[in-house]
Design an enzyme around this catalytic site. Structure first.
Site, PDB file in Angstrom:
ATOM      1  N   GLU A   1      -7.056   4.834   7.578  1.00 15.21           N
ATOM      2  CA  GLU A   1      -6.850   6.254   7.244  1.00 15.21           C
ATOM      3  C   GLU A   1      -8.075   6.825   6.557  1.00 15.21           C
ATOM      4  O   GLU A   1      -8.413   7.997   6.731  1.00 15.21           O
ATOM      5  CB  GLU A   1      -5.580   6.406   6.384  1.00 15.21           C
ATOM      6  CG  GLU A   1      -4.326   6.219   7.238  1.00 15.21           C
ATOM      7  CD  GLU A   1      -3.113   5.708   6.473  1.00 15.21           C
ATOM      8  OE1 GLU A   1      -3.109   5.743   5.237  1.00 15.21           O
ATOM      9  OE2 GLU A   1      -2.167   5.265   7.151  1.00 15.21           O
TER      10      GLU A   1
ATOM     11  N   GLU B   1      -5.437  -4.734  10.654  1.00 17.15           N
ATOM     12  CA  GLU B   1      -4.435  -3.694  10.842  1.00 17.15           C
ATOM     13  C   GLU B   1      -4.723  -2.926  12.125  1.00 17.15           C
ATOM     14  O   GLU B   1      -5.536  -1.984  12.119  1.00 17.15           O
ATOM     15  CB  GLU B   1      -4.462  -2.720   9.666  1.00 17.15           C
ATOM     16  CG  GLU B   1      -4.163  -3.363   8.332  1.00 17.15           C
ATOM     17  CD  GLU B   1      -3.572  -2.359   7.357  1.00 17.15           C
ATOM     18  OE1 GLU B   1      -2.434  -2.558   6.955  1.00 17.15           O
ATOM     19  OE2 GLU B   1      -4.244  -1.362   7.049  1.00 17.15           O
TER      20      GLU B   1
ATOM     21  N   LYS C   1       0.058   4.253  -0.429  1.00 18.26           N
ATOM     22  CA  LYS C   1      -0.620   5.470   0.077  1.00 18.26           C
ATOM     23  C   LYS C   1      -0.336   6.639  -0.881  1.00 18.26           C
ATOM     24  O   LYS C   1      -0.255   6.433  -2.082  1.00 18.26           O
ATOM     25  CB  LYS C   1      -0.165   5.777   1.504  1.00 18.26           C
ATOM     26  CG  LYS C   1      -0.213   4.555   2.407  1.00 18.26           C
ATOM     27  CD  LYS C   1      -0.039   4.899   3.846  1.00 18.26           C
ATOM     28  CE  LYS C   1       0.045   3.604   4.637  1.00 18.26           C
ATOM     29  NZ  LYS C   1      -0.058   3.830   6.064  1.00 18.26           N
TER      30      LYS C   1
ATOM     31  N   ASN D   1       0.868  -1.172   0.000  1.00 18.62           N
ATOM     32  CA  ASN D   1       0.000   0.000   0.000  1.00 18.62           C
ATOM     33  C   ASN D   1       0.908   1.226   0.000  1.00 18.62           C
ATOM     34  O   ASN D   1       1.476   1.581   1.020  1.00 18.62           O
ATOM     35  CB  ASN D   1      -0.888  -0.016   1.257  1.00 18.62           C
ATOM     36  CG  ASN D   1      -1.737   1.242   1.363  1.00 18.62           C
ATOM     37  OD1 ASN D   1      -1.853   2.004   0.399  1.00 18.62           O
ATOM     38  ND2 ASN D   1      -2.332   1.467   2.531  1.00 18.62           N
TER      39      ASN D   1
ATOM     40  N   SER E   1       3.362  -1.856  10.357  1.00 21.28           N
ATOM     41  CA  SER E   1       4.826  -1.853  10.536  1.00 21.28           C
ATOM     42  C   SER E   1       5.466  -3.210  10.209  1.00 21.28           C
ATOM     43  O   SER E   1       6.390  -3.639  10.902  1.00 21.28           O
ATOM     44  CB  SER E   1       5.191  -1.388  11.949  1.00 21.28           C
ATOM     45  OG  SER E   1       4.738  -0.061  12.159  1.00 21.28           O
TER      46      SER E   1
ATOM     47  N   HIS F   1      -9.630   1.112   4.692  1.00 23.93           N
ATOM     48  CA  HIS F   1      -8.364   1.381   5.398  1.00 23.93           C
ATOM     49  C   HIS F   1      -8.634   2.371   6.534  1.00 23.93           C
ATOM     50  O   HIS F   1      -9.438   3.291   6.397  1.00 23.93           O
ATOM     51  CB  HIS F   1      -7.334   1.952   4.415  1.00 23.93           C
ATOM     52  CG  HIS F   1      -5.954   1.963   4.985  1.00 23.93           C
ATOM     53  ND1 HIS F   1      -5.543   2.929   5.883  1.00 23.93           N
ATOM     54  CD2 HIS F   1      -4.908   1.118   4.831  1.00 23.93           C
ATOM     55  CE1 HIS F   1      -4.288   2.670   6.241  1.00 23.93           C
ATOM     56  NE2 HIS F   1      -3.887   1.572   5.618  1.00 23.93           N
TER      57      HIS F   1
ATOM     58  N   GLY G   1       2.361   2.508  10.607  1.00 25.82           N
ATOM     59  CA  GLY G   1       3.306   3.610  10.418  1.00 25.82           C
ATOM     60  C   GLY G   1       4.009   4.045  11.693  1.00 25.82           C
ATOM     61  O   GLY G   1       4.643   5.094  11.729  1.00 25.82           O
TER      62      GLY G   1
HETATM   63  C1  PEP Z   1      -0.867   0.356   6.018  1.00 25.00           C
HETATM   64  O1  PEP Z   1      -1.116   1.533   6.004  1.00 25.00           O
HETATM   65  O2  PEP Z   1      -1.651  -0.426   5.453  1.00 25.00           O
HETATM   66  C2  PEP Z   1       0.322  -0.107   6.718  1.00 25.00           C
HETATM   67  C3  PEP Z   1       0.323  -1.314   7.160  1.00 25.00           C
HETATM   68  O3  PEP Z   1       1.366   0.785   6.866  1.00 25.00           O
HETATM   69  P1  PEP Z   1       2.804   0.499   7.551  1.00 25.00           P
HETATM   70  O4  PEP Z   1       3.310  -0.810   7.020  1.00 25.00           O
HETATM   71  O5  PEP Z   1       3.657   1.649   7.149  1.00 25.00           O
HETATM   72  O6  PEP Z   1       2.572   0.429   9.035  1.00 25.00           O
END
Ligand code: PEP
Length: 265
Positions: free
Chosen positions: A111, A182, A25, A23, A227, A109, A188
């Site tokens: 976000e 998630e 983003k 992803n 992460s 997601h 992040g």
């Molecule tokens: C995400 O936004 O789907 C995600 C998992 O980000 P990150 O790996 O940077 O934590």
């Protein structure tokens, strides 16, 4: 020696092909996308046993679609609107995504839930619209830190699964929808869930899916996101109910994302 339970578990792991998605983003211009793919395609050309998916921003979808033809890489969008066409300034429809070569779309997601106020009802409409046009769905769910600390993780997951997948039939889910767990506090932040926390949540998600879809739940892939890096992917993938990953930051570099795709269980 594996006992009978272990054998069942192994069987389920073997029948669920790993699915690992990048992803990106709101990152990468078209030029940066081309440079990434120039390096990435050869790094992963021998990876045959994993569904490899890249979700660039809308502006790079066409570029990725053209470059990945005849490779083992699949294309995903990061969002979709639930109408086919019309006066919805700024939105992109499922018809447009399939037309450009997308096989999947990320829906729900955190976000989008947080910054764009997407509700479970909107997410459910988007999932139905995507499935109507044969798009695979990467359906994201997960609790915030406050919810986890208040002991509400399972309540949140239950609500998001039941509302998000409302009126979606079993025929429409296996092979078509993957669920991405998630935990918001791990996205992040560099703070990954422990393997115990990930397995506990994934097991719970599979139980909830079983309450909706019976034994078909054993065929639904559940990804972990938050992460994920080349350092923690092996231990996460060793969890019985972790069938893949949704990767943000660590998917932006070809070498780190290719190492993630070459995880060892
Ligand atoms: C995400 O936004 O789907 C995600 C998992 O980000 P990150 O790996 O940077 O934590």
């Amino acid at each position: 020696m594996l006992d009978i339970r272990g054998l069942y578990q192994l069987n389920y792991i073997l029948m669920r092909k790993p699915f690992i998605a990048a992803n990106w983003k709101m990152n990468k211009t078209v030029g940066e996308t081309q440079s990434f793919l120039n390096e990435f395609i050869s790094l992963v050309q021998d990876v045959k046993d994993v569904d490899i998916v890249i979700a660039p921003p809308f502006t790079s979808l066409y570029t990725v679609s053209s470059i990945i033809k005849n490779t083992n890489i699949q294309l995903s969008a990061q969002d979709v609107f639930y109408e086919d066409k019309g006066a919805y300034t700024g939105e992109v429809s499922p018809v447009m995504l399939t037309d450009i070569g997308c096989k999947h779309v990320i829906i729900g997601h955190s976000e989008r839930r947080q910054y764009f106020k997407e509700t479970d009802e909107i997410i459910n409409r988007k999932i139905k619209a995507a499935r109507k046009h044969n798009l695979g769905v990467i359906f994201c769910i997960g609790e915030s830190l406050e919810e986890r600390e208040a002991g509400k993780t399972f309540d949140v997951l239950k609500r998001e699964i039941e509302e998000g997948l409302k009126d979606i039939s079993a025929a429409n889910i296996v092979d078509s929808i993957v669920v991405a767990y998630e935990p918001i506090w791990a996205i992040g932040t560099g703070k990954t869930a422990t393997t115990e926390q990930a397995q506990e949540a994934h097991k719970y998600i599979r139980e909830r899916l079983a309450s909706l879809y019976g034994s078909k739940a054993n065929e639904i892939r559940i990804l972990y996101g938050g992460s994920v890096t080349s350092d923690n992917i092996d231990s996460l993938m060793a969890c019985a109910d972790v069938d893949g990953a949704l990767v943000g930051g660590a998917s932006l570099k070809a070498d780190s994302f290719s190492r993630i795709l070459k995880f060892r269980r």
